[in-house]
Design a protein around this motif. Structure first.
Motif, PDB file in Angstrom:
ATOM      1  N   ALA A   1      -0.525  20.300 -10.289  1.00 40.79           N
ATOM      2  CA  ALA A   1      -0.010  18.987 -10.690  1.00 40.79           C
ATOM      3  C   ALA A   1       0.973  18.461  -9.651  1.00 40.79           C
ATOM      4  CB  ALA A   1       0.661  19.091 -12.056  1.00 40.79           C
ATOM      5  N   ASN A   2       1.831  19.356  -9.138  1.00 41.74           N
ATOM      6  CA  ASN A   2       2.792  18.945  -8.110  1.00 41.74           C
ATOM      7  C   ASN A   2       2.075  18.513  -6.825  1.00 41.74           C
ATOM      8  OD1 ASN A   2       5.195  18.522  -6.776  1.00 41.74           O
ATOM      9  ND2 ASN A   2       5.533  20.687  -6.299  1.00 41.74           N
ATOM     10  N   GLU A   3       1.076  19.336  -6.466  1.00 42.89           N
ATOM     11  CA  GLU A   3       0.300  18.991  -5.284  1.00 42.89           C
ATOM     12  C   GLU A   3      -0.426  17.657  -5.489  1.00 42.89           C
ATOM     13  OE1 GLU A   3      -2.276  22.200  -4.433  1.00 42.89           O
ATOM     14  OE2 GLU A   3      -0.689  23.532  -3.655  1.00 42.89           O
ATOM     15  N   LYS A   4      -0.896  17.495  -6.733  1.00 40.56           N
ATOM     16  CA  LYS A   4      -1.580  16.242  -7.035  1.00 40.56           C
ATOM     17  C   LYS A   4      -0.621  15.067  -6.886  1.00 40.56           C
ATOM     18  CE  LYS A   4      -3.940  13.754 -10.710  1.00 40.56           C
ATOM     19  NZ  LYS A   4      -4.370  13.761 -12.132  1.00 40.56           N
ATOM     20  N   GLU A   5       0.598  15.259  -7.382  1.00 32.59           N
ATOM     21  CA  GLU A   5       1.580  14.188  -7.255  1.00 32.59           C
ATOM     22  C   GLU A   5       1.874  13.903  -5.785  1.00 32.59           C
ATOM     23  OE1 GLU A   5       4.961  15.287  -9.462  1.00 32.59           O
ATOM     24  OE2 GLU A   5       4.031  14.975 -11.436  1.00 32.59           O
ATOM     25  N   GLN A   6       2.031  14.984  -4.998  1.00 33.71           N
ATOM     26  CA  GLN A   6       2.290  14.795  -3.570  1.00 33.71           C
ATOM     27  C   GLN A   6       1.110  14.111  -2.882  1.00 33.71           C
ATOM     28  OE1 GLN A   6       3.300  18.645  -1.997  1.00 33.71           O
ATOM     29  NE2 GLN A   6       5.268  18.784  -3.092  1.00 33.71           N
ATOM     30  N   LEU A   7      -0.081  14.591  -3.250  1.00 39.62           N
ATOM     31  CA  LEU A   7      -1.265  13.965  -2.685  1.00 39.62           C
ATOM     32  C   LEU A   7      -1.386  12.499  -3.099  1.00 39.62           C
ATOM     33  CD1 LEU A   7      -3.881  16.848  -3.076  1.00 39.62           C
ATOM     34  CD2 LEU A   7      -2.781  16.067  -0.960  1.00 39.62           C
ATOM     35  N   GLN A   8      -1.003  12.232  -4.372  1.00 42.22           N
ATOM     36  CA  GLN A   8      -1.064  10.855  -4.839  1.00 42.22           C
ATOM     37  C   GLN A   8      -0.086   9.975  -4.076  1.00 42.22           C
ATOM     38  OE1 GLN A   8      -3.299   9.769  -7.094  1.00 42.22           O
ATOM     39  NE2 GLN A   8      -2.579   7.690  -6.615  1.00 42.22           N
ATOM     40  N   VAL A   9       1.102  10.580  -3.781  1.00 41.36           N
ATOM     41  CA  VAL A   9       2.070   9.835  -2.970  1.00 41.36           C
ATOM     42  C   VAL A   9       1.489   9.530  -1.594  1.00 41.36           C
ATOM     43  CG1 VAL A   9       4.313   9.961  -1.833  1.00 41.36           C
ATOM     44  CG2 VAL A   9       4.071  10.732  -4.195  1.00 41.36           C
ATOM     45  N   LYS A  10       0.836  10.542  -1.018  1.00 42.35           N
ATOM     46  CA  LYS A  10       0.222  10.322   0.295  1.00 42.35           C
ATOM     47  C   LYS A  10      -0.907   9.293   0.204  1.00 42.35           C
ATOM     48  CE  LYS A  10       1.279  14.881   2.215  1.00 42.35           C
ATOM     49  NZ  LYS A  10       0.709  16.119   2.799  1.00 42.35           N
ATOM     50  N   VAL A  11      -1.662   9.413  -0.900  1.00 42.75           N
ATOM     51  CA  VAL A  11      -2.748   8.451  -1.090  1.00 42.75           C
ATOM     52  C   VAL A  11      -2.184   7.043  -1.230  1.00 42.75           C
ATOM     53  CG1 VAL A  11      -4.542   7.696  -2.674  1.00 42.75           C
ATOM     54  CG2 VAL A  11      -4.399  10.089  -2.017  1.00 42.75           C
ATOM     55  N   ASP A  12      -1.092   6.962  -2.008  1.00 42.90           N
ATOM     56  CA  ASP A  12      -0.462   5.646  -2.162  1.00 42.90           C
ATOM     57  C   ASP A  12       0.042   5.119  -0.824  1.00 42.90           C
ATOM     58  OD1 ASP A  12      -1.011   5.781  -4.846  1.00 42.90           O
ATOM     59  OD2 ASP A  12       0.994   6.503  -5.410  1.00 42.90           O
ATOM     60  N   GLU A  13       0.633   6.041  -0.045  1.00 42.89           N
ATOM     61  CA  GLU A  13       1.105   5.625   1.269  1.00 42.89           C
ATOM     62  C   GLU A  13      -0.058   5.168   2.150  1.00 42.89           C
ATOM     63  OE1 GLU A  13       3.238   8.891   2.841  1.00 42.89           O
ATOM     64  OE2 GLU A  13       5.025   8.587   1.579  1.00 42.89           O
ATOM     65  N   LEU A  14      -1.143   5.947   2.113  1.00 45.22           N
ATOM     66  CA  LEU A  14      -2.309   5.587   2.900  1.00 45.22           C
ATOM     67  C   LEU A  14      -2.909   4.261   2.428  1.00 45.22           C
ATOM     68  CD1 LEU A  14      -4.051   9.064   3.307  1.00 45.22           C
ATOM     69  CD2 LEU A  14      -2.771   7.792   5.034  1.00 45.22           C
ATOM     70  N   GLU A  15      -2.902   4.080   1.092  1.00 47.59           N
ATOM     71  CA  GLU A  15      -3.410   2.808   0.565  1.00 47.59           C
ATOM     72  C   GLU A  15      -2.548   1.644   1.040  1.00 47.59           C
ATOM     73  OE1 GLU A  15      -6.004   1.914  -1.145  1.00 47.59           O
ATOM     74  OE2 GLU A  15      -6.886   3.899  -1.322  1.00 47.59           O
ATOM     75  N   ALA A  16      -1.216   1.920   1.011  1.00 45.08           N
ATOM     76  CA  ALA A  16      -0.312   0.876   1.482  1.00 45.08           C
ATOM     77  C   ALA A  16      -0.553   0.582   2.965  1.00 45.08           C
ATOM     78  CB  ALA A  16       1.141   1.281   1.243  1.00 45.08           C
ATOM     79  N   LYS A  17      -0.704   1.667   3.742  1.00 38.95           N
ATOM     80  CA  LYS A  17      -0.980   1.475   5.161  1.00 38.95           C
ATOM     81  C   LYS A  17      -2.319   0.774   5.373  1.00 38.95           C
ATOM     82  CE  LYS A  17       1.753   5.386   6.856  1.00 38.95           C
ATOM     83  NZ  LYS A  17       1.725   6.668   7.586  1.00 38.95           N
ATOM     84  N   ARG A  18      -3.306   1.196   4.566  1.00 41.24           N
ATOM     85  CA  ARG A  18      -4.617   0.559   4.683  1.00 41.24           C
ATOM     86  C   ARG A  18      -4.507  -0.927   4.355  1.00 41.24           C
ATOM     87  NH1 ARG A  18      -9.270  -0.144   1.314  1.00 41.24           N
ATOM     88  NH2 ARG A  18      -8.071   0.623  -0.452  1.00 41.24           N
ATOM     89  N   GLU A  19      -3.716  -1.234   3.335  1.00 42.45           N
ATOM     90  CA  GLU A  19      -3.514  -2.637   2.984  1.00 42.45           C
ATOM     91  C   GLU A  19      -2.818  -3.385   4.110  1.00 42.45           C
ATOM     92  OE1 GLU A  19      -4.014  -5.922   0.646  1.00 42.45           O
ATOM     93  OE2 GLU A  19      -4.787  -3.887   0.357  1.00 42.45           O
ATOM     94  N   GLN A  20      -1.812  -2.713   4.711  1.00 45.97           N
ATOM     95  CA  GLN A  20      -1.144  -3.326   5.850  1.00 45.97           C
ATOM     96  C   GLN A  20      -2.107  -3.539   7.026  1.00 45.97           C
ATOM     97  OE1 GLN A  20       2.196  -0.831   6.762  1.00 45.97           O
ATOM     98  NE2 GLN A  20       3.378  -1.438   4.963  1.00 45.97           N
ATOM     99  N   VAL A  21      -2.928  -2.505   7.254  1.00 45.10           N
ATOM    100  CA  VAL A  21      -3.901  -2.623   8.345  1.00 45.10           C
ATOM    101  C   VAL A  21      -4.877  -3.754   8.061  1.00 45.10           C
ATOM    102  CG1 VAL A  21      -5.817  -1.467   9.509  1.00 45.10           C
ATOM    103  CG2 VAL A  21      -3.695  -0.216   9.055  1.00 45.10           C
ATOM    104  N   ASN A  22      -5.345  -3.796   6.807  1.00 47.31           N
ATOM    105  CA  ASN A  22      -6.261  -4.874   6.440  1.00 47.31           C
ATOM    106  C   ASN A  22      -5.598  -6.245   6.604  1.00 47.31           C
ATOM    107  OD1 ASN A  22      -8.297  -3.056   5.817  1.00 47.31           O
ATOM    108  ND2 ASN A  22      -7.728  -2.940   3.642  1.00 47.31           N
ATOM    109  N   GLN A  23      -4.325  -6.297   6.192  1.00 49.87           N
ATOM    110  CA  GLN A  23      -3.594  -7.544   6.344  1.00 49.87           C
ATOM    111  C   GLN A  23      -3.429  -7.898   7.823  1.00 49.87           C
ATOM    112  OE1 GLN A  23      -2.839  -9.427   3.832  1.00 49.87           O
ATOM    113  NE2 GLN A  23      -1.806 -11.034   5.005  1.00 49.87           N
ATOM    114  N   SER A  24      -3.120  -6.862   8.631  1.00 53.65           N
ATOM    115  CA  SER A  24      -2.985  -7.093  10.070  1.00 53.65           C
ATOM    116  C   SER A  24      -4.307  -7.552  10.672  1.00 53.65           C
ATOM    117  CB  SER A  24      -2.503  -5.820  10.768  1.00 53.65           C
ATOM    118  OG  SER A  24      -1.226  -5.428  10.270  1.00 53.65           O
ATOM    119  N   ILE A  25      -5.392  -6.909  10.226  1.00 54.82           N
ATOM    120  CA  ILE A  25      -6.715  -7.308  10.714  1.00 54.82           C
ATOM    121  C   ILE A  25      -7.009  -8.754  10.318  1.00 54.82           C
ATOM    122  CG2 ILE A  25      -9.185  -6.879  10.495  1.00 54.82           C
ATOM    123  CD1 ILE A  25      -8.521  -3.908  10.224  1.00 54.82           C
TER     124      ILE A  25
END
Length: 226
Positions: free
Chosen positions: A48-72
């Motif tokens: 569960a902890n790893e999942k939370e950490q992974l979810q945080v990373k996923v959220d960060e990646l999603e945010a970055k992906r959104e930023q990248v998409n916005q930049s694109i």
């Protein structure tokens, strides 16, 4: 509700009759179950902890992906805007070049037409002047031929010689007779008439002259002068 390891470990079984479980074996088994259950719960918590950490990373990646998409998206908009601006500038420069070329061609054509008109006018003026000069030459030629014809007619009829013979002889005429060595005034008159014709033939005047008519003097006039 799921059992906790403490509930498993502290659970008491009801004992009846001789067929009851041996308490020590039950305790050992419960300890084993409790340990396995705790391990499973710990692993679940870890997951569960790893999942939370992974979810945080996923959220960060999603945010970055959104930023990248916005930049694109922004980059695409900027590229389209630059492309439109570049196309507009190219069209503007092309139109300006076409207008400049058209103006240059028009000015050159106007200048060439004006020069051609000027040259045509100059040529027409030269032709007119040439025709005028030709007419003047022909007129002078005709006048001169008429003059020569009249003078020749006068000479052939001996009228000029007779008129000169009747004129009083001056010093110039006497000098001419003496210089020529002629024997009579008639011969001197003929020579004078020839000189007059020669002078008329070599003259370059362009003024039309009429025939020279010499009227003989009457006998009374000649007698008075003598």
């Amino acid at each position: 509700m799921a059992l906790t390891p403490d509930e498993i470990l502290n659970h008491d079984f009801t004992k009846k009759g001789s067929r009851a479980y041996i308490a020590s074996e039950v305790d050992v088994f419960l300890d084993q179950v409790n340990g396995d259950y705790e391990a499973i719960i710990a692993e679940r918590d870890r997951f569960a902890n790893e999942k939370e950490q992974l979810q945080v990373k996923v959220d960060e990646l999603e945010a970055k992906r959104e930023q990248v998409n916005q930049s694109i998206f922004v980059a695409q908009e900027a590229a389209e805007r630059l492309k439109k601006d570049a196309d507009a500038e190219v069209k503007k420069q092309l139109m300006h070049a076409q207008e400049s070329a058209t103006k240059i061609i028009s000015d050159a054509r106007t200048k060439a037409e004006a020069e051609a008109t000027k040259l045509a006018q100059e040529n027409a003026d030269l032709v007119a002047e040439q025709n005028e000069l030709r007419q003047e030459v022909e007129s002078f030629k005709d006048s001169f031929l008429k003059l020569l014809t009249v003078q020749r007619t006068l000479l052939d009829n001996d009228e000029l010689a007779e008129a000169v013979h009747r004129l009083p002889m001056g010093q110039a005429t006497a000098a001419r007779i003496e210089k020529a060595g002629v024997n009579s005034a008639a011969e001197a008159a003929t020579n004078v008439a020839d000189e007059i014709v020669d002078d008329a033939a070599t003259s370059d005047t362009t003024v039309e002259q009429g025939p020279v008519v010499v009227f003989p003097e009457t006998e009374d006039t000649a007698d008075n002068k003598s």
